[in-house]
Enzyme design. Sequence first.
Site, PDB file in Angstrom:
ATOM      1  N   ASN A 167       2.334   6.116 -11.243  1.00 21.07           N
ATOM      2  CA  ASN A 167       1.084   5.940 -11.980  1.00 21.07           C
ATOM      3  C   ASN A 167      -0.127   5.650 -11.099  1.00 21.07           C
ATOM      4  O   ASN A 167      -1.254   5.946 -11.497  1.00 21.07           O
ATOM      5  CB  ASN A 167       1.254   4.794 -12.986  1.00 21.07           C
ATOM      6  CG  ASN A 167      -0.065   4.294 -13.519  1.00 21.07           C
ATOM      7  OD1 ASN A 167      -0.713   4.928 -14.338  1.00 21.07           O
ATOM      8  ND2 ASN A 167      -0.502   3.136 -13.012  1.00 21.07           N
ATOM      9  N   TYR A 222      -9.537  14.959  -6.872  1.00 18.71           N
ATOM     10  CA  TYR A 222      -8.749  14.356  -7.956  1.00 18.71           C
ATOM     11  C   TYR A 222      -7.990  15.436  -8.717  1.00 18.71           C
ATOM     12  O   TYR A 222      -6.785  15.340  -8.944  1.00 18.71           O
ATOM     13  CB  TYR A 222      -9.682  13.591  -8.890  1.00 18.71           C
ATOM     14  CG  TYR A 222      -9.000  12.912 -10.054  1.00 18.71           C
ATOM     15  CD1 TYR A 222      -8.481  11.623  -9.916  1.00 18.71           C
ATOM     16  CD2 TYR A 222      -8.883  13.536 -11.291  1.00 18.71           C
ATOM     17  CE1 TYR A 222      -7.854  10.982 -10.979  1.00 18.71           C
ATOM     18  CE2 TYR A 222      -8.268  12.909 -12.358  1.00 18.71           C
ATOM     19  CZ  TYR A 222      -7.759  11.633 -12.199  1.00 18.71           C
ATOM     20  OH  TYR A 222      -7.137  11.017 -13.254  1.00 18.71           O
ATOM     21  N   ASP A 272       0.860  -1.180   0.000  1.00 13.98           N
ATOM     22  CA  ASP A 272       0.000   0.000   0.000  1.00 13.98           C
ATOM     23  C   ASP A 272       0.895   1.228   0.000  1.00 13.98           C
ATOM     24  O   ASP A 272       1.594   1.507   0.977  1.00 13.98           O
ATOM     25  CB  ASP A 272      -0.902  -0.019   1.239  1.00 13.98           C
ATOM     26  CG  ASP A 272      -1.900   1.133   1.269  1.00 13.98           C
ATOM     27  OD1 ASP A 272      -1.741   2.085   0.473  1.00 13.98           O
ATOM     28  OD2 ASP A 272      -2.824   1.091   2.102  1.00 13.98           O
ATOM     29  N   LYS A 276      -3.884  15.805  -8.802  1.00 11.78           N
ATOM     30  CA  LYS A 276      -3.156  15.730 -10.074  1.00 11.78           C
ATOM     31  C   LYS A 276      -2.500  17.066 -10.413  1.00 11.78           C
ATOM     32  O   LYS A 276      -1.402  17.110 -10.982  1.00 11.78           O
ATOM     33  CB  LYS A 276      -4.101  15.299 -11.190  1.00 11.78           C
ATOM     34  CG  LYS A 276      -4.608  13.860 -11.053  1.00 11.78           C
ATOM     35  CD  LYS A 276      -3.474  12.849 -11.129  1.00 11.78           C
ATOM     36  CE  LYS A 276      -4.001  11.426 -11.282  1.00 11.78           C
ATOM     37  NZ  LYS A 276      -2.923  10.427 -11.401  1.00 11.78           N
ATOM     38  N   THR A 294      -9.656   1.776 -19.874  1.00 13.89           N
ATOM     39  CA  THR A 294      -9.123   0.879 -18.844  1.00 13.89           C
ATOM     40  C   THR A 294     -10.301   0.347 -18.036  1.00 13.89           C
ATOM     41  O   THR A 294     -11.419   0.875 -18.119  1.00 13.89           O
ATOM     42  CB  THR A 294      -8.176   1.631 -17.896  1.00 13.89           C
ATOM     43  OG1 THR A 294      -8.943   2.616 -17.167  1.00 13.89           O
ATOM     44  CG2 THR A 294      -7.037   2.312 -18.647  1.00 13.89           C
TER      45      THR A 294
END
Length: 257
Positions: free
Chosen positions: A84, A147, A57, A151, A182
């Site tokens: 990633n 998010y 983790d 980022k 994905t």
Amino acid sequence: MQVAIVTGASSGIGFGCATKLAEQGMAVLGTGRDAERLGDLERAVGDPERIATIAVDLTTDDGPRQIVDAAIARWGRIDFLINNAGVGKPKPLHETDDESLDYFLGLMLRAPFRLAREAVVHMQPGSAIINITSTFAVVGGLRGGAYSAAKGGLTSLTRHIACQYGPQGIRCNAVAPGVTLTPMVASRLEDSRFRKINTEMTPYPRLGEVNDIASTVAFLCSEGASFINGQEIVVDGGWTSTKYLSDFALNSEWVES
């Protein structure tokens, strides 16, 4: 033999990056939380001399050090770090609780920061760090919330690393994918609103594929990219940089929601 660490390597973009770099002759340490899925990566590469995995983790206090120690113990060097690992399905600011905020920032900003900090001391001239960001780091994005914040912070971290360690011959760049096919995205494409925003506003006639991102990462790890530093390469078919609307969108009848 050059050595790359790829986080979030058990599926999607991380899996594609790990296999692409292995195809180019690198040794790869793939990380993720699911040991069984990481086994799929080992089988896909198929060469035990060039693939190792570690189930960890990233958000734990000792996670980043475990990863770096594993790479050094196995191959004695680190040439490339591909940050990633990530998670999707954010909520807008007013719907985001502290637990979700901490999780997004912890996984997609704090963990890459700490992993880069551990790895960079082992890197020699010619090495590079590549951070996978997002188009939501470029444009903000509806419902981006934590998010977008994480980022966007990773983009700024990229530029800092490029400036700080460039004089040592260590480059750092970001790759910002658009919507990429994905498993994480598949369920979201079932939402007609999400699908329309991306398909009807992308001037190239398809959505992104894992190989689009993996190939960009592989290029940034190559000699041909040796003078590229501090950049954010957006791989989105023109979604962020144009005001495109498809013929369908332009000719549809608009109704109030």
